[in-house]
Design a protein around this motif. Sequence first.
Motif, PDB file in Angstrom:
ATOM      1  N   TYR A 115      49.033  87.884  53.699  1.00 31.24           N
ATOM      2  CA  TYR A 115      49.619  86.646  54.225  1.00 31.24           C
ATOM      3  C   TYR A 115      49.738  86.622  55.749  1.00 31.24           C
ATOM      4  CZ  TYR A 115      52.485  82.491  54.608  1.00 31.24           C
ATOM      5  OH  TYR A 115      52.961  81.261  54.957  1.00 31.24           O
ATOM      6  N   PHE A 166      46.424  85.730  56.879  1.00 29.83           N
ATOM      7  CA  PHE A 166      46.163  84.331  56.549  1.00 29.83           C
ATOM      8  C   PHE A 166      46.762  83.406  57.592  1.00 29.83           C
ATOM      9  CE2 PHE A 166      48.251  80.515  54.915  1.00 29.83           C
ATOM     10  CZ  PHE A 166      47.132  79.722  54.746  1.00 29.83           C
ATOM     11  N   GLN A 167      48.005  83.660  57.975  1.00 27.85           N
ATOM     12  CA  GLN A 167      48.650  82.760  58.930  1.00 27.85           C
ATOM     13  C   GLN A 167      47.930  82.792  60.274  1.00 27.85           C
ATOM     14  OE1 GLN A 167      50.312  80.291  58.969  1.00 27.85           O
ATOM     15  NE2 GLN A 167      51.692  80.233  57.241  1.00 27.85           N
ATOM     16  N   ASP A 168      47.452  83.973  60.671  1.00 26.70           N
ATOM     17  CA  ASP A 168      46.701  84.026  61.921  1.00 26.70           C
ATOM     18  C   ASP A 168      45.411  83.212  61.812  1.00 26.70           C
ATOM     19  OD1 ASP A 168      48.682  85.684  62.830  1.00 26.70           O
ATOM     20  OD2 ASP A 168      47.505  87.510  62.798  1.00 26.70           O
ATOM     21  N   HIS A 180      44.922  80.712  59.849  1.00 25.94           N
ATOM     22  CA  HIS A 180      45.367  79.319  59.794  1.00 25.94           C
ATOM     23  C   HIS A 180      45.598  78.767  61.207  1.00 25.94           C
ATOM     24  CE1 HIS A 180      46.283  76.540  56.655  1.00 25.94           C
ATOM     25  NE2 HIS A 180      47.561  76.392  56.898  1.00 25.94           N
ATOM     26  N   VAL A 181      46.201  79.565  62.055  1.00 24.27           N
ATOM     27  CA  VAL A 181      46.416  79.145  63.443  1.00 24.27           C
ATOM     28  C   VAL A 181      45.076  78.936  64.152  1.00 24.27           C
ATOM     29  CG1 VAL A 181      47.307  79.884  65.697  1.00 24.27           C
ATOM     30  CG2 VAL A 181      48.698  80.210  63.656  1.00 24.27           C
ATOM     31  N   PHE A 221      43.571  75.494  62.900  1.00 26.13           N
ATOM     32  CA  PHE A 221      44.226  74.244  63.275  1.00 26.13           C
ATOM     33  C   PHE A 221      44.559  74.150  64.759  1.00 26.13           C
ATOM     34  CE2 PHE A 221      44.553  74.281  58.739  1.00 26.13           C
ATOM     35  CZ  PHE A 221      44.357  72.958  58.401  1.00 26.13           C
ATOM     36  N   VAL A 222      45.079  75.224  65.342  1.00 22.39           N
ATOM     37  CA  VAL A 222      45.359  75.211  66.781  1.00 22.39           C
ATOM     38  C   VAL A 222      44.124  75.652  67.569  1.00 22.39           C
ATOM     39  CG1 VAL A 222      46.630  76.379  68.631  1.00 22.39           C
ATOM     40  CG2 VAL A 222      47.841  75.512  66.640  1.00 22.39           C
ATOM     41  N   ASP A 262      40.042  78.615  54.120  1.00 24.17           N
ATOM     42  CA  ASP A 262      40.154  78.430  55.566  1.00 24.17           C
ATOM     43  C   ASP A 262      38.867  78.873  56.277  1.00 24.17           C
ATOM     44  OD1 ASP A 262      42.832  77.544  55.315  1.00 24.17           O
ATOM     45  OD2 ASP A 262      43.426  78.595  57.136  1.00 24.17           O
ATOM     46  N   TYR A 283      44.320  81.370  71.569  1.00 25.75           N
ATOM     47  CA  TYR A 283      44.703  81.655  70.182  1.00 25.75           C
ATOM     48  C   TYR A 283      43.535  82.171  69.362  1.00 25.75           C
ATOM     49  CZ  TYR A 283      49.533  80.621  70.323  1.00 25.75           C
ATOM     50  OH  TYR A 283      50.868  80.705  70.607  1.00 25.75           O
ATOM     51  N   MET A 325      43.055  85.851  70.495  1.00 17.78           N
ATOM     52  CA  MET A 325      44.086  86.796  70.059  1.00 17.78           C
ATOM     53  C   MET A 325      44.017  87.094  68.575  1.00 17.78           C
ATOM     54  SD  MET A 325      47.478  85.578  72.126  1.00 17.78           S
ATOM     55  CE  MET A 325      47.528  84.025  71.193  1.00 17.78           C
ATOM     56  N   PHE A 326      43.722  86.069  67.781  1.00 17.22           N
ATOM     57  CA  PHE A 326      43.813  86.231  66.334  1.00 17.22           C
ATOM     58  C   PHE A 326      42.480  86.575  65.672  1.00 17.22           C
ATOM     59  CE2 PHE A 326      47.885  83.431  66.027  1.00 17.22           C
ATOM     60  CZ  PHE A 326      48.624  84.503  66.499  1.00 17.22           C
ATOM     61  N   PRO A 374      40.896  89.356  65.614  1.00 22.59           N
ATOM     62  CA  PRO A 374      41.006  90.588  64.824  1.00 22.59           C
ATOM     63  C   PRO A 374      41.541  90.323  63.410  1.00 22.59           C
ATOM     64  CG  PRO A 374      41.756  91.009  67.049  1.00 22.59           C
ATOM     65  CD  PRO A 374      41.527  89.515  66.948  1.00 22.59           C
ATOM     66  N   SER A 375      42.479  89.399  63.289  1.00 21.82           N
ATOM     67  CA  SER A 375      42.998  89.048  61.962  1.00 21.82           C
ATOM     68  C   SER A 375      41.947  88.311  61.141  1.00 21.82           C
ATOM     69  CB  SER A 375      44.227  88.152  62.092  1.00 21.82           C
ATOM     70  OG  SER A 375      45.209  88.765  62.880  1.00 21.82           O
TER      71      SER A 375
END
Lengths: 462, 462, 462
Positions: free
Chosen positions: B62, B65-67, B69-70, B73-74, B131, B229, B232-233, B235-236
């Motif tokens: 999770y 996932f949130q990374d 998701h960011v 969308f962002v 996603d 963003y 940074m994300f 890697p996730s």
Amino acid sequence: MPESTNLRLRLPLLCIILEVILIILFGTLVEYNHDTDAKLWNKGINQNATRHDYENEFYYRYPSFQDVHVMIFVGFGFLMTFLQRYGFSSVGFNFLIAAFSLQWATLMQGFVHGLHHGKIHVGVTSMINADFCTGSVLISFGAVLGKTSPVQLLVMAIFEVTLFAVNEFILLSVLGANDAGGSMTIHTFGAYFGLMVTRVLYRPNLDKSKHRNSSVYHSDLFAMIGTIYLWMFWPSFNSAITNYGDPQHRTAMNTYYSLASCTLATFAFSALVSPEGKLDMVHIQNAALAGGVAVGTAGEMMLTAFGSMIVGFLAGTISVLGYKYLTPILESKLKIQDTCGIHNLHGMPGVLGAVVGAITSAMASKEVYGNGLHRVFADAKDDKWDPQSRGGFQAVSLAVTLAMALLGGLVTGFILKLPIYGSPPDTHCFEDGLYWEVPGEEEGHNELKEVASPSETEKLSS
Amino acid sequence: MPESTNLRLRLPLLCIILEVILIILFGTLVEYNHDTDAKLWNKGINQNATRHDYENEFYYRYPSFQDVHVMIFVGFGFLMTFLQRYGFSSVGFNFLIAAFSLQWATLMQGFVHGLHHGKIHVGVTSMINADFCTGSVLISFGAVLGKTSPVQLLVMAIFEVTLFAVNEFILLSVLGANDAGGSMTIHTFGAYFGLMVTRVLYRPNLDKSKHRNSSVYHSDLFAMIGTIYLWMFWPSFNSAITNYGDPQHRTAMNTYYSLASCTLATFAFSALVSPEGKLDMVHIQNAALAGGVAVGTAGEMMLTAFGSMIVGFLAGTISVLGYKYLTPILESKLKIQDTCGIHNLHGMPGVLGAVVGAITSAMASKEVYGNGLHRVFADAKDDKWDPQSRGGFQAVSLAVTLAMALLGGLVTGFILKLPIYGSPPDTHCFEDGLYWEVPGEEEGHNELKEVASPSETEKLSS
Amino acid sequence: MPESTNLRLRLPLLCIILEVILIILFGTLVEYNHDTDAKLWNKGINQNATRHDYENEFYYRYPSFQDVHVMIFVGFGFLMTFLQRYGFSSVGFNFLIAAFSLQWATLMQGFVHGLHHGKIHVGVTSMINADFCTGSVLISFGAVLGKTSPVQLLVMAIFEVTLFAVNEFILLSVLGANDAGGSMTIHTFGAYFGLMVTRVLYRPNLDKSKHRNSSVYHSDLFAMIGTIYLWMFWPSFNSAITNYGDPQHRTAMNTYYSLASCTLATFAFSALVSPEGKLDMVHIQNAALAGGVAVGTAGEMMLTAFGSMIVGFLAGTISVLGYKYLTPILESKLKIQDTCGIHNLHGMPGVLGAVVGAITSAMASKEVYGNGLHRVFADAKDDKWDPQSRGGFQAVSLAVTLAMALLGGLVTGFILKLPIYGSPPDTHCFEDGLYWEVPGEEEGHNELKEVASPSETEKLSS
């Protein structure tokens, strides 16, 4: 600038007194809980090796907490920057009242939810709960945005947090209600509290500030930062304090689908209600989030993706229609000046969420939930558990919440009406310059122009 | 505003029909998986205490996932706000088509990757995969940005998601390819699909909107929110669906080093290709991300930090050179109008990533991976496993992806050419006002309009 | 534009040489650690089933790492966009020097903290440490913001990272100090290093760029993005490398309360020091963060929420007072031109944090910490452990840090004074146009000016 809005003494005095009280109360009442205390967590660590560090609640909750934290500070803060001349106040006052509310909420929620030998125990779960309560205050802030001083907002927060804790206690502890994502405790409560406050603070001459009560191009983009963060992290919000394992996982997923469906409904109805078929940023910024609100109660239940999507679609639809048709009526007929339209984003979708939660509770069964039943419905351990009456209690919870919010908002509104808080005059609502050093204003001409000119001149001459 | 672009009926109708279809299909086909279902997860919880809540896939996946998701969308949303008059559409349409695509992708990926007794099982891993597929659509969106109506974009998403799922199935299930971070399935596919669509939609008179097809100071800063963003994300992103433990950990770290190295290459070459030695925001916003794309396949392998940094450096270099020298040629010679330069950010680096993945696969050995070999290469459990042929299959996967993307883009492009979608005229590309209520326009004395007019006037007259 | 600032050769050359050196050193020296290596992590996985994937350090540290990463790239990057014409450089140079520093820091920290058979082992913990060291460089960047070329900044980073690693080694390994959140190693070191550098680079004629050394309305909102992200994720920063379990959990919570209290102090004193009682964005953007700095050392200890709130309140207070009264004196008397006021945000609060850490260490006891004592104070396993002398060592650590920072900054400052780095002339400080292609400038008419003028005219005339 009118003298009456000078905050030089009022704001520092209030902030310092409040913080000193908080510090004293924390010093006498607050203790680390089992998972944050060095002694308690490591007790018996030598004798008994079966407890592992990864069982610390930190690892289950902290990522969700951080997402919730982002929603509170970036989500709410930037969502409200849509106003053209109120960006500093939107982000800044959001910051101030949230920082106060989360401390105050820790105490109030600790009091009513049960002390441990006279002490309040804190850890990541209490941090999430405090952030939740803060969310409620920020919802109400949306209704009075641009029309209140920071002193007023802090006073509002004192009362609202207290009532929030009492209402939450009645719902969760007395009525045994389910409301992990706060459709009732957070959204319905915060919305109707705020609507009542703004009703009491009604300004017949708000038109004088009308030209500032709208967005400009860039401010709408800043607001979208808030919207998107709220949208993305809502699955974490609704699942942050559910039980571990399947309930947390399921809640996040239900919310994800509800929001996706809600977004399509929002775009559809935003274009449909416009004579030119054009999309309205107000709808996209707000109504697309209603799907998160509306599964705040039922999200942890076996609502299914299918159910979540239907709820999300309905939420987006009523929210857009509310912005288009209901908000103007509320203002003209009921004298409710709701700056951000919280009735459409939190009010109606919150009530919808409560109803959906009641229905879904009433339909719960051992057949569907298996051994997981009591992990969603705590009292299902009891043999006499009856889903229908559980549904009934959920409905009662909604009624209690509405009553508490409206009554609380009424009283708080009258308290906020006292002419001692440095409230802005009708001519200077929605204006940062009243409470902030706005860059360049001192010299009496617009900074943007000055700023551009010299550098420009220089460049041209170079 | 031309009548032909009025979306009042088209957009709502399409959104509502699509969402209703989605809801029906979800209702008949989708079920909670083992880790989200109350009954399944808690089965035997009384007899057998060896399964713990922290083993639920939610806690492994999770946060990643949130990374992701960011990023969707962002990251994608704000990256595209660099255009001066297209911020609402960039963030807004990104939001709309992502919200649709993730639902549609859940179904399409569920279909082709295997039903369970006729049902699609969903949980956090399917959410990440949905996603991911959405990311591919958003890459293609970058190529046609500013030149398409939201109706066109939704239609594009319908086809692209479907083809994505088929291509992904061929690669992962038929060819047994590795592509955890999607160098092929997401980036190469999305890029060449989008490039072919924009080729078919070629506008010879796009020059009429040229003055809007560029950034202004503040829009470049909004775009940097997206860039940072994504950076940074990443890697996730690359590690989100690898195996648990060392592969997930290693992938994140390889990506981190690749991106860092890529960033230095980007700044170096951005200054080098400018006669005045000045940095170009377009390069920084985009090329610095190529390092994440280029380790999308090999990131989970034992690429080492050393290897990752070499790949990142190469990716940044070719990406900057692509923006500077290749994009103008693609437009003038091949008639490919690639608004965001996705060929430089996703196309070439995606192909590079596929090649690197093939080479790294071919060099895999029991000696280097030990017992971890089959956790990266699933078929290595088989004794006859041969790294060279594995590398060959990776290369074939790239070829298949390119073929599918180009062919799919061609067909989809022609479908999008039908004059029924409210596509913008050549004179009104890159303009929010066509599909959005831009603040204040109704009253005719809007700040924005005033603001826009002179710069507009001046530009036209200059 | 003066020829002396043309970076066409200097910047690419430096970036490429540095990256090539980094790649070579990584190739010869860096290896996956136990938790990222396929062979090591899966060793004996068949014989011994007691190790589980969730024990991989990735799951304990990666969410915190990502929060820290956001602070480094978004937090620091956007915080510095408050300058009206320096947004590209703020975010962009922050990006560049951070991407370089994290690679260089991996090597330097690996060297001094101990090689494993001649190799540096990397994993998520080394990634966090590298980001921490990078944070220190970015703090120093804040002091020289607007007055240095990217070439200078990279040279500064080379030296600062090296010295950081040495100082960190002395503190943590030689003196056995506690400093999980880096009050000393990161904030005090970064601040006094940067202040000394800017002292050496003193520009008597900086007034020539004075009109650009301030914010405009929108740039202050961009800066608030940075502020809020730093504020929200500081609990993750301070807890990122503490021991698992209660220390990590407690550190996050202590930081949360310190920041909340600090925010109220900041608003209080910001209004109090203004004759008109108006809030100053500079204070809100910066001083509200001082509470995170000030519990960087003691955060992991049994400081209690009560203690944390007192520390946060003090930190916010001295920080605002510093901005108001000390910064002007530092500039006029000591010739320290501190663009971002890092002395107020990192310098004084860092020293406060060190002192609080020393006191809290000296008060530690088996009675309070139980079996958890040695998990905070590593040498408490030793029977001869004495908290008072531990406190003494903490105080010595502060002195060492100050000495290293000032001396290092002095030497580095003189190196940066060489006229070979393309440093901006006094007339063009705080100006993106020197190093960036700024949109529209080519055509010789500034968009920003056109845009501002008419709306202004209307406002004045209305």
